[in-house]
Design an enzyme around this catalytic site. Structure first.
Site, PDB file in Angstrom:
ATOM      1  N   LYS A  83     -31.837 -17.839 -19.641  1.00 64.12           N
ATOM      2  CA  LYS A  83     -31.363 -19.198 -19.894  1.00 64.12           C
ATOM      3  C   LYS A  83     -32.430 -20.232 -20.241  1.00 64.12           C
ATOM      4  CE  LYS A  83     -27.089 -18.483 -19.585  1.00 64.12           C
ATOM      5  NZ  LYS A  83     -26.757 -17.998 -20.910  1.00 64.12           N
ATOM      6  N   TYR A 112     -29.243  -4.486 -17.107  1.00 66.99           N
ATOM      7  CA  TYR A 112     -29.760  -5.194 -15.934  1.00 66.99           C
ATOM      8  C   TYR A 112     -29.510  -4.273 -14.745  1.00 66.99           C
ATOM      9  CZ  TYR A 112     -29.909  -9.683 -18.467  1.00 66.99           C
ATOM     10  OH  TYR A 112     -30.193 -10.700 -19.332  1.00 66.99           O
ATOM     11  N   PRO A 124     -35.923 -15.848 -15.185  1.00 66.75           N
ATOM     12  CA  PRO A 124     -35.462 -15.322 -16.476  1.00 66.75           C
ATOM     13  C   PRO A 124     -34.232 -14.415 -16.419  1.00 66.75           C
ATOM     14  CG  PRO A 124     -37.494 -14.241 -15.793  1.00 66.75           C
ATOM     15  CD  PRO A 124     -37.238 -15.325 -14.801  1.00 66.75           C
ATOM     16  N   TYR A 167     -23.021 -16.292 -19.311  1.00 67.61           N
ATOM     17  CA  TYR A 167     -24.061 -15.553 -20.039  1.00 67.61           C
ATOM     18  C   TYR A 167     -24.074 -15.925 -21.525  1.00 67.61           C
ATOM     19  CZ  TYR A 167     -27.455 -11.941 -20.979  1.00 67.61           C
ATOM     20  OH  TYR A 167     -28.613 -11.297 -21.348  1.00 67.61           O
TER      21      TYR A 167
HETATM   22  P1  RFL Z   1     -42.959 -23.981 -24.061  1.00 64.34           P
HETATM   23  O1  RFL Z   1     -42.553 -22.763 -24.797  1.00 64.34           O
HETATM   24  O2  RFL Z   1     -43.749 -23.833 -22.816  1.00 64.34           O
HETATM   25  O3  RFL Z   1     -43.759 -24.908 -25.087  1.00 64.34           O
HETATM   26  C1  RFL Z   1     -44.457 -26.062 -24.674  1.00 64.34           C
HETATM   27  C2  RFL Z   1     -45.579 -26.323 -25.646  1.00 64.34           C
HETATM   28  O4  RFL Z   1     -46.265 -27.513 -25.245  1.00 64.34           O
HETATM   29  C3  RFL Z   1     -47.662 -27.296 -25.367  1.00 64.34           C
HETATM   30  N1  RFL Z   1     -48.370 -28.238 -24.462  1.00 64.34           N
HETATM   31  C4  RFL Z   1     -48.940 -29.371 -24.904  1.00 64.34           C
HETATM   32  N2  RFL Z   1     -49.066 -29.895 -26.113  1.00 64.34           N
HETATM   33  C5  RFL Z   1     -49.729 -31.082 -26.212  1.00 64.34           C
HETATM   34  N3  RFL Z   1     -50.269 -31.714 -25.157  1.00 64.34           N
HETATM   35  C6  RFL Z   1     -50.161 -31.218 -23.918  1.00 64.34           C
HETATM   36  N4  RFL Z   1     -50.721 -31.852 -22.883  1.00 64.34           N
HETATM   37  C7  RFL Z   1     -49.484 -29.992 -23.745  1.00 64.34           C
HETATM   38  N5  RFL Z   1     -49.199 -29.220 -22.680  1.00 64.34           N
HETATM   39  C8  RFL Z   1     -48.514 -28.156 -23.134  1.00 64.34           C
HETATM   40  C9  RFL Z   1     -47.839 -25.830 -25.011  1.00 64.34           C
HETATM   41  O5  RFL Z   1     -49.047 -25.309 -25.530  1.00 64.34           O
HETATM   42  C10 RFL Z   1     -46.608 -25.206 -25.645  1.00 64.34           C
HETATM   43  O6  RFL Z   1     -46.841 -24.773 -26.972  1.00 64.34           O
HETATM   44  O7  RFL Z   1     -41.711 -24.875 -23.668  1.00 64.34           O
HETATM   45  P2  RFL Z   1     -40.319 -25.112 -24.462  1.00 64.34           P
HETATM   46  O8  RFL Z   1     -40.566 -25.433 -25.908  1.00 64.34           O
HETATM   47  O9  RFL Z   1     -39.546 -26.056 -23.623  1.00 64.34           O
HETATM   48  O10 RFL Z   1     -39.600 -23.692 -24.464  1.00 64.34           O
HETATM   49  C11 RFL Z   1     -39.150 -23.118 -23.271  1.00 64.34           C
HETATM   50  C12 RFL Z   1     -39.174 -21.591 -23.379  1.00 64.34           C
HETATM   51  O11 RFL Z   1     -40.470 -21.184 -23.794  1.00 64.34           O
HETATM   52  C13 RFL Z   1     -38.817 -20.915 -22.043  1.00 64.34           C
HETATM   53  O12 RFL Z   1     -37.778 -21.599 -21.397  1.00 64.34           O
HETATM   54  C14 RFL Z   1     -38.367 -19.448 -22.243  1.00 64.34           C
HETATM   55  O13 RFL Z   1     -39.402 -18.668 -22.760  1.00 64.34           O
HETATM   56  C15 RFL Z   1     -37.868 -18.837 -20.936  1.00 64.34           C
HETATM   57  N6  RFL Z   1     -37.486 -17.427 -21.065  1.00 64.34           N
HETATM   58  C16 RFL Z   1     -36.270 -17.061 -21.614  1.00 64.34           C
HETATM   59  N7  RFL Z   1     -35.421 -18.000 -22.065  1.00 64.34           N
HETATM   60  C17 RFL Z   1     -34.232 -17.637 -22.664  1.00 64.34           C
HETATM   61  O14 RFL Z   1     -33.464 -18.539 -23.037  1.00 64.34           O
HETATM   62  N8  RFL Z   1     -33.885 -16.312 -22.868  1.00 64.34           N
HETATM   63  C18 RFL Z   1     -34.700 -15.303 -22.458  1.00 64.34           C
HETATM   64  O15 RFL Z   1     -34.392 -14.146 -22.711  1.00 64.34           O
HETATM   65  C19 RFL Z   1     -35.933 -15.655 -21.769  1.00 64.34           C
HETATM   66  N9  RFL Z   1     -36.782 -14.714 -21.354  1.00 64.34           N
HETATM   67  C20 RFL Z   1     -38.368 -16.431 -20.629  1.00 64.34           C
HETATM   68  C21 RFL Z   1     -37.972 -15.057 -20.774  1.00 64.34           C
HETATM   69  C22 RFL Z   1     -39.600 -16.745 -20.061  1.00 64.34           C
HETATM   70  C23 RFL Z   1     -40.422 -15.741 -19.618  1.00 64.34           C
HETATM   71  N10 RFL Z   1     -41.668 -16.116 -19.047  1.00 64.34           N
HETATM   72  C24 RFL Z   1     -42.912 -15.663 -19.552  1.00 64.34           C
HETATM   73  C25 RFL Z   1     -41.709 -17.236 -18.129  1.00 64.34           C
HETATM   74  C26 RFL Z   1     -38.789 -14.043 -20.348  1.00 64.34           C
HETATM   75  C27 RFL Z   1     -40.005 -14.377 -19.740  1.00 64.34           C
HETATM   76  C28 RFL Z   1     -40.852 -13.238 -19.232  1.00 64.34           C
HETATM   77  C1  PHB Z   2     -36.153 -10.401 -23.019  1.00 64.86           C
HETATM   78  O1  PHB Z   2     -35.760  -9.630 -23.902  1.00 64.86           O
HETATM   79  O2  PHB Z   2     -37.325 -10.812 -22.982  1.00 64.86           O
HETATM   80  C2  PHB Z   2     -35.207 -10.840 -21.967  1.00 64.86           C
HETATM   81  C3  PHB Z   2     -33.875 -10.486 -22.067  1.00 64.86           C
HETATM   82  C4  PHB Z   2     -32.982 -10.898 -21.069  1.00 64.86           C
HETATM   83  C5  PHB Z   2     -33.432 -11.634 -20.004  1.00 64.86           C
HETATM   84  C6  PHB Z   2     -34.770 -12.007 -19.923  1.00 64.86           C
HETATM   85  C7  PHB Z   2     -35.673 -11.597 -20.898  1.00 64.86           C
HETATM   86  O3  PHB Z   2     -32.562 -12.003 -19.033  1.00 64.86           O
END
Ligand code: RFL
Ligand code: PHB
Length: 389
Positions: free
Chosen positions: A296, A200, A292, A384
């Site tokens: 978390k 980071y 992100p 973390y």
């Molecule tokens: P999701 O993954 O958004 O899934 C929701 C699902 O609901 C569907 N949906 C519907 N289905 C039926 N009817 C409707 N009306 C609907 N509306 C929506 C969608 O199509 C989808 O399939 O939510 P969920 O399951 O709560 O999961 C949450 C995670 O995806 C999210 O918190 C993480 O990706 C965040 N995040 C990270 N979290 C971590 O714990 N560790 C990480 O390293 C981390 N890195 C990240 C991240 C998120 C990122 N972005 C793109 C915001 C890195 C990035 C870049």
């Molecule tokens: C990732 O690998 O996508 C990633 C890792 C750590 C973070 C966010 C995203 O804090």
């Protein structure tokens, strides 16, 4: 159609909840707006807390994670040319696991596919009715046919843009939000990671993060403006900028290659309170978003799943509705602590276009304090690797 629990959203929260409930003999129907391939094409989280791994084990979905995931006992934090390591293992006794959200979701779909539980893809017009009654329903259109599913409970696992949260009447709901004036431009490339642990980096050109999925697949992010699009950045421009934002010892050994995915994520902190309304319960991104930086989002979704499945088990197995009455209160307690950590770490690591020279000095002073103070390191490491559920 009738089931015990309708799960709206077939992302990681919905599938994990469905799998654990299935193991305990509770019937679920998952309804997902997209196709399975679409859900599996989204590149998102990469770092899993120990609590998340335990839940996957409980769902019998952790075999591949154990064979292919990487245990990380620490992370590097850099500012300018200074670098220090936060040793999670020494500071907390715990580690985190690097294993992509895409793979977690794939494993959960595979496990669900082996059960007789119903999953409906490409559903439209999803609506929640009678959530305040003991007999809620979910109506939707599937393959051109209008359907109504009767159930005992509804789990809103449909992410930030889903229908569940906005089904809670506006006068009942309070939403707290902070929008950050920058985003993350992320790329995935089939190159070996620059380091065996994450880096980071706070640089005066903006934040950068070096992460990975495996020994041959790297994930890198750089802070960008919210007005930019991925097309504004060629791969070469991305690599050049990344190299300028990480200490030279890493920049010199960074292996570059073509990106296989490139996207921009805005940064936002968001909480909806309460996380339940009658027999509708919100889980994961449907209820809260974190920037992100602390990794978390998915992990907080998992702690919601933990509180909700335990509440539902209490209801079905012990005939007690105490757990379901207290779900929101319990989940929010942890959600807000995680929000605090993500907000703090994001504020520490990014260049805010509005920040004064004083603010910049304070950022560096705080990083120096963190580098040299064991108590500050312990507090950060505890957050973390994941606060207890
Ligand atoms: P999701 O993954 O958004 O899934 C929701 C699902 O609901 C569907 N949906 C519907 N289905 C039926 N009817 C409707 N009306 C609907 N509306 C929506 C969608 O199509 C989808 O399939 O939510 P969920 O399951 O709560 O999961 C949450 C995670 O995806 C999210 O918190 C993480 O990706 C965040 N995040 C990270 N979290 C971590 O714990 N560790 C990480 O390293 C981390 N890195 C990240 C991240 C998120 C990122 N972005 C793109 C915001 C890195 C990035 C870049
Ligand atoms: C990732 O690998 O996508 C990633 C890792 C750590 C973070 C966010 C995203 O804090």
């Amino acid at each position: 159609m009738r089931t015990q629990v309708v799960i709206i959203g077939g992302g990681p929260s919905g599938l994990l909840l469905g799998q654990i409930l299935h193991k305990h003999g509770i019937d679920t129907v998952v309804v997902e707006r997209q196709t399975k391939d679409y859900v599996l094409s989204r590149i998102r989280a990469g770092v899993l807390e120990r609590g998340f791994v335990s839940l996957l084990e409980e769902a019998d979905c952790a075999d591949r994670l154990h064979s292919e995931g990487f245990t990380h006992d620490g992370t590097l934090i850099s500012y300018g040319e200074e670098t220090f390591r936060l040793d999670f293992k020494e500071l907390t006794g715990s580690s985190v696991t690097v294993y992509g959200q895409t793979e977690v979701t794939r494993d959960l779909y595979e496990a669900r596919g082996k059960t007789d539980a119903t999953t409906l893809f490409q559903v439209e017009d999803v609506e929640i009715q009678e959530a305040k009654s003991q007999a809620p329903t979910v109506s939707l259109t599937h393959e051109g046919v209008k359907k109504t599913i009767q159930c005992d409970f509804i789990a809103g696992c449909d992410g930030f843009h889903g229908v569940s949260r906005t089904s809670i009447p506006a006068e009942v709901r309070t939403e707290y939000e902070k929008i950050y004036p920058f985003g993350w431009l992320g790329i995935l490339s089939e190159t070996p990671p620059v380091n065996h642990e994450l880096i980071y980096s706070n640089s005066n050109r903006g934040f950068a993060l070096c992460s990975m999925r495996n020994n041959a697949l790297s994930r890198y992010y750089i802070q960008c403006s919210i007005n930019e699009t991925p097309q504004d950045w060629t791969d070469d421009q991305f690599w050049d900028e990344l190299k300028r934002r990480i200490p030279s010892e890493f920049a010199e050994r960074l292996v570059v290659g073509p990106s296989i995915e490139k996207s921009i994520a805005p940064l936002r902190s968001f909480v909806c309170e309460p996380m339940q309304w009658g027999r509708l319960f919100l889980c994961g991104d449907a209820a809260h978003i974190v920037p992100p930086t602390g990794a978390k989002g998915l992990n907080t979704a998992a702690s919601d799943v933990y509180y909700l499945y335990n509440a539902l088990l209490e209801f079905y197995k012990q005939g007690s509705d105490e757990g379901i009455q207290n779900y929101s209160q319990k989940a929010l307690k942890r959600v807000l602590k995680t929000q605090r950590f993500s907000w703090w770490f994001s504020s520490l690591m990014h260049q805010n276009p509005d920040q004064s020279e004083f603010d910049a000095k304070m950022q560096i002073a705080e990083l120096e304090f963190l580098r040299s103070n064991a108590s500050a390191q312990k507090a950060m490491a505890e957050n973390y690797v994941g606060l207890p559920y």
